[in-house]
Write an enzyme that holds these catalytic residues in place. Structure first.
Site, mmCIF file in Angstrom:
data_model
loop_
_atom_site.group_PDB
_atom_site.id
_atom_site.type_symbol
_atom_site.label_atom_id
_atom_site.label_comp_id
_atom_site.label_asym_id
_atom_site.label_seq_id
_atom_site.Cartn_x
_atom_site.Cartn_y
_atom_site.Cartn_z
ATOM 1 N N CYS A 1 22.141 -72.432 1.874
ATOM 2 C CA CYS A 1 21.316 -71.237 2.342
ATOM 3 C C CYS A 1 21.906 -71.000 3.736
ATOM 4 O O CYS A 1 21.690 -71.640 4.728
ATOM 5 C CB CYS A 1 19.967 -71.638 2.228
ATOM 6 N N CYS B 1 24.653 -64.394 2.662
ATOM 7 C CA CYS B 1 23.460 -65.031 2.088
ATOM 8 C C CYS B 1 23.964 -65.547 0.938
ATOM 9 O O CYS B 1 24.726 -64.926 0.242
ATOM 10 C CB CYS B 1 22.225 -64.068 1.762
HETATM 11 N N1 DGL Z 1 19.828 -67.802 0.234
HETATM 12 C C1 DGL Z 1 19.196 -67.616 1.278
HETATM 13 C C2 DGL Z 1 20.488 -67.414 2.436
HETATM 14 O O1 DGL Z 1 21.647 -67.785 2.196
HETATM 15 C C3 DGL Z 1 18.307 -66.580 1.619
HETATM 16 C C4 DGL Z 1 17.302 -66.259 0.703
HETATM 17 C C5 DGL Z 1 15.697 -66.278 1.408
HETATM 18 O O2 DGL Z 1 15.462 -65.175 1.870
HETATM 19 O O3 DGL Z 1 14.998 -67.075 0.815
HETATM 20 O O4 DGL Z 1 20.326 -67.090 3.345
#
Ligand code: DGL
Length: 271
Positions: free
Chosen positions: A80, A192
């Site tokens: 993430c 993201c």
């Molecule tokens: N998958 C997360 C990222 O790469 C973000 C998702 C969320 O906001 O929870 O930033």
């Protein structure tokens, strides 16, 4: 006497607020099919992208502490961008196992653009982080860097995995500010991990011939380095999902996740 060489089995603990980390997991699995995975879907704390970096940092510590008490794994991947920018490198001081993360590939993008306009789409928390702001400022001397933060795009990716049709109109609206620019970015950084899951929809909606870059580019080489430099003794040899809250969404995404090679699902309380 012939030596018996035991090939060490490696288990990676990987986590995200939702299904975004699956885009990272799939890449690693493709490259290293012999690795086992424990994937934690922190849906109780979803979304990460609008929470403060301190709050995310504390959550990451909690997750890594609790999971490492209960399961043996060889290394942890924070799949993430939001959680990675909020916790790496400081978090490494709290644990003895290696931890790697993913961040928007800004430096890499400058070799890819032809028109000099680079777009970054990520969460609010990622784009507001000082390390990202600093990088953007640095590369803005020679390139035009445009950013869009979007929680809606994260939600659309979660919707898709639950089997919903997602609206291209909604995607186009999110990217509206870039249609007002003199030159549309020819290179877009997906900052993201949720966004590669909707790459087909992004390609269908946005102008043709855009290069999309995501964070998996450097994750493989980071893993390779760790595997060659560490000795791994024992790890749990199963592929499974932990989720932090039982919801309807969990029921809906179960089939999709089981199709990705996970054997079972289990609730795992963090608090
Ligand atoms: N998958 C997360 C990222 O790469 C973000 C998702 C969320 O906001 O929870 O930033």
């Amino acid at each position: 006497m012939n030596k018996i060489l035991l090939k060490p089995k490696i288990t990676i603990f990987i986590f995200d607020s939702g299904v975004g980390g699956i885009s990272i997991y799939n890449q690693i699995k493709k490259k290293f099919p012999e690795i086992y995975f424990i994937y934690l879907l922190d849906n109780q704390f979803f979304p990460y992208g609008i929470k403060s970096k301190n709050c995310i940092f504390k959550r990451c510590i909690k997750i890594l502490k609790k999971v490492s008490y209960q399961y043996h794994f060889s290394l942890a991947i924070i799949a993430c961008n939001t959680a990675s920018v909020s916790s790496i490198p400081m978090i490494q001081n709290y644990f003895s196992f290696p931890i790697i993360g993913v961040t928007p590939v800004i430096k890499y993008s400058i070799n890819k653009t032809n028109n000099g306009v680079i777009g970054i789409v990520a969460t609010k928390t990622t784009l507001e982080h000082y390390s990202i702001k600093k990088k953007i400022k640095y590369f803005s001397k020679n390139y035009i860097i445009e950013t869009i933060s979007s929680k809606k795009l994260v939600l659309l990716a979660e919707d898709k995995i639950q089997g919903f049709n997602i609206s291209l109109k909604k995607i186009k609206k999110i990217f509206n500010p870039w249609y007002k620019l003199k030159i549309f970015p020819d290179t877009i950084i997906l900052g993201c991990t949720h966004f590669p899951l909707i790459i087909d929809e992004l390609k269908e909606t946005l102008p043709k011939n855009i290069k999309f870059l995501d964070s998996k580019i450097d994750i493989i080489s980071k893993i390779q380095k760790i595997i060659t430099n560490h000795k791994f003794l024992f790890s749990i040899q199963k592929n499974f999902i932990l989720y932090t809250k039982y919801t309807l969404k969990i029921v809906k995404i179960k089939k999709y996740l089981l199709n990705q090679g996970f054997n079972f699902f289990k609730k795992f309380k963090i608090k």
